[in-house]
Write an enzyme that holds these catalytic residues in place. Structure first.
Site, PDB file in Angstrom:
ATOM      1  CE1 TYR A   1      -3.531   2.443   0.723  1.00  0.00           C
ATOM      2  CE2 TYR A   1      -2.268   3.373   2.409  1.00  0.00           C
ATOM      3  CZ  TYR A   1      -3.417   3.405   1.636  1.00  0.00           C
ATOM      4  OH  TYR A   1      -4.180   4.467   1.814  1.00  0.00           O
TER       5      TYR A   1
ATOM      6  CG  ASP B   1       5.709   3.840   0.729  1.00  0.00           C
ATOM      7  OD1 ASP B   1       6.305   4.834   1.694  1.00  0.00           O
ATOM      8  OD2 ASP B   1       4.618   3.705   0.507  1.00  0.00           O
TER       9      ASP B   1
ATOM     10  CE  LYS C   1       0.871   5.240   8.394  1.00  0.00           C
ATOM     11  NZ  LYS C   1       1.230   4.464   6.883  1.00  0.00           N
TER      12      LYS C   1
END
Ligand code: PLP
Length: 424
Positions: free
Chosen positions: A144, A236, A264
Site C-alpha cells: 500500500y 516507500d 507517520k
C-alpha cells in the site's frame, strides 16, 4: 466493558460520515463490531469516552513511537503554536527537521515536505516520471502506498500483468501504466521490460498486508535491475522509516534508494510526509525544474516542531535496542500463549513492528497472507479488547511497539492473550 457513550457517538458519526469514519479501517469492518471513540491518550495507553483504558499497539497507525502525548512533543507544539500556526513563507524549523532526516538517510541529499504519506508517494512518482520521461511504473501485490490513483492497483494472477484498478473512480487507463509483481519473487523481476519503466515503488518492510519480511536477495536484485535500466527505485518508508532502525529499511538492508518517501513518525502525530533523494532528481521539481508540486501547508511550523521533538528524542542512544527488546518479549509471549492453546499462528517481527497471522503456513507474500483465518483474528481482537488491549482492527495491519510500553504492559498483554487464545 461498557461502551454506551461510544455507541451513542457512533450513531451520530454514522449520520455524518460515510461508514461513520474519516478513514476506512477505523470502522472495524475487518473484525466486526463498532469502534470506540478515544477521549485521550498518554504514553502506551488510550482512554475511550466511557473511561475504559486500553494498552495501545496501534500507536495512531505508526507515528506514536515515543508513546502518545510525549511531554517534549506537546511542549514543542505549544511553543510553535504561540509563534503562529502557519506562515506560507520559509521557516527555520523546516531546516532542522530536514537535517535530522538527511543525517539518518544517506541516500537523501534533498527533500521536500508534504502533508501526508499519500502526497509523498504521489509526488515521488510524478517526479520519477518527469525525470526519466517514461510513464510506466511497477508496484508489488499487497503493498500500500496511499490512495493516489495510479497506486490503487492490485495484482492479477501470477506474473506480470498490467492491471485493473482496486477502487471505483480510478480510470482503467491510469491502471494500465501500473505493472504489479509478486514480492520475494526474484525470477518475476526478469519478466519486466525495465527500460520502459519510470520507477518501481515498494515497501521494503511491507506492513499493509500484515508484516511480511522481504529477503535481502530480493531487495538486492531489485536494486540491480533498476540501476542497470535507469528505472528509479522508490523505497516507500512511510511506515518503516525511523521505525525499524534510525535509517529505516535502508540501514537495515544496506540499500540506497533513488527516492525515499516518508510519513507517520516524521510528523510525530501531526500531518507530515516527505520525499527525497539524489539532488539531481529532486532538482527536477518546481521551482528549479519542470515537475510541479506544491502545498499551502507544507513545512507547517507545528508539524515540523512535532517532528523535530520526536526524532531528537528517538535518536537518543539505546532507544532502538529498547524497542527491539520489548517487541521480542511480546512476540515470544504471544507465540507461547498461542502454542499453549493449540492455536496455529505465524508470528513476524522486524524492529518494533509485529504481526500475528492466524495460519500455520509461512507468510511470504500477499497470497500467503490472505490464507489467514480472518474470522478467527476478529474473535481474538475482540477478546483482547474486552481485556483492555487494543490491537490493529484487521488481520492485515501490523502492531507497533512504543518506547512508552513497559515490561509490565507486555506481561499484561501476554496474560490477556493466553486467555483470549483459549477462548477461540
Ligand atoms: C500509511 C502509508 C502510506 C500513506 O500515508 P498517509 O499519511 O496515510 O497518506 C503510504 N505508504 C505506506 C507504506 C504507508 O504505510
Amino acid at each position: 466493558m461498557k461502551r454506551d457513550y461510544s455507541d451513542k457517538l457512533w450513531q451520530e458519526a454514522s449520520q455524518l460520515f460515510p461508514g461513520g469514519v474519516n478513514s476506512p479501517v477505523r470502522a472495524f469492518r475487518g473484525v466486526g463490531g463498532t469502534p470506540f471513540f478515544t477521549q485521550r491518550a498518554s504514553g502506551a495507553k488510550l482512554w475511550d469516552v466511557d473511561g475504559n483504558e486500553y494498552i495501545d499497539y496501534v500507536g495512531t497507525w505508526g507515528p506514536a513511537i515515543l508513546g502518545h502525548a510525549h511531554p517534549k512533543v506537546v511542549r514543542a507544539v505549544q511553543e510553535a503554536a504561540r509563534e503562529g500556526t502557519s506562515f506560507g513563507t520559509p521557516n527555520p524549523r523546516e531546516i532542522r527537521l530536514a537535517q535530522l532526516v538527511v543525517e539518518a538517510y544517506p541516500s537523501i541529499e534533498k527533500l521536500r515536505f508534504v502533508n501526508s504519506g499519500t502526497e509523498a508517494t504521489m509526488s515521488a512518482i510524478r517526479l520519477a516520471r518527469g525525470f526519466t520521461k517514461r510513464d510506466k511504473i511497477v508496484k508489488f501485490d499487497g503493498c500500500y502506498h496511499g490512495h493516489a490513483d495510479s497506486l490503487l492497483v492490485k495484482a492479477g494472477s501470477g506474473g506480470a500483468t498490467f492491471d485493473v484498478p482496486d477502487s471505483a473512480g480510478v480510470p482503467a487507463d491510469f491502471a494500465r501504466n501500473t505493472l504489479t509483481l509478486t514480492l520475494n519473487d526474484v525470477a518475476g523481476l526478469q519478466r519486466v521490460k525495465w527500460d520502459e519503466i519510470a520507477c518501481v515503488i515498494i515497501e521494503p518492510v511491507p506492513g499493509n498486508m500484515g508484516l511480511i519480511p522481504l529477503t535481502p536477495e530480493f531487495l538486492q536484485a531489485l536494486r540491480q535491475v533498476t540501476r542497470d535500466s535507469g528505472a528509479l527505485l522508490i523505497l516507500d518508508e512511510v511506515m518503516c522509516g525511523f521505525r525499524v532502525a534510525k535509517g529505516g529499511a535502508q540501514e537495515l538492508y544496506r540499500l540506497k534508494a533513488d527516492l525515499t518517501t516518508l510519513g507517520k513518525i516524521i510528523g510525530g502525530g501531526l500531518p507530515v510526509g516527505a520525499f527525497g533523494g539524489r539532488a539531481e532528481i529532486m532538482d527536477c521539481l518546481a521551482p528549479t525544474g519542470p515537475v510541479y508540486q506544491a502545498g499551502t501547508l507544507s513545512g507547517n511550523p507545528l508539524a515540523m516542531a512535532a517532528g523535530i521533538a520526536t526524532l531528537e528524542e528517538l535518536f537518543k542512544p539505546g532507544n532502538y535496542h529498547k524497542l527491539d527488546v520489548l517487541t521480542t518479549q511480546l512476540c515470544d509471549g504471544l507465540r507461547g500463549a498461542a502454542a499453549m492453546a493449540n492455536v496455529p499462528v505465524y508470528q513476524t517481527r522486524i524492529g518494533s513492528k509485529f504481526c500475528t497471522f492466524f495460519t500455520d503456513q509461512p507468510v511470504v507474500d500477499y497470497a500467503s497472507a490472505k490464507r489467514s483465518d480472518t474470522k478467527r483474528y476478529g474473535k481474538f481482537f475482540h477478546a483482547m479488547l474486552e481485556r483492555g488491549v487494543y490491537l490493529a482492527p484487521s488481520q492485515f495491519e501490523v502492531g507497533f511497539m512504543s518506547l512508552a510500553h513497559t515490561s509490565e504492559d507486555i506481561e499484561k498483554t501476554i496474560h490477556a492473550a493466553s486467555e483470549a487464545f483459549k477462548q477461540l
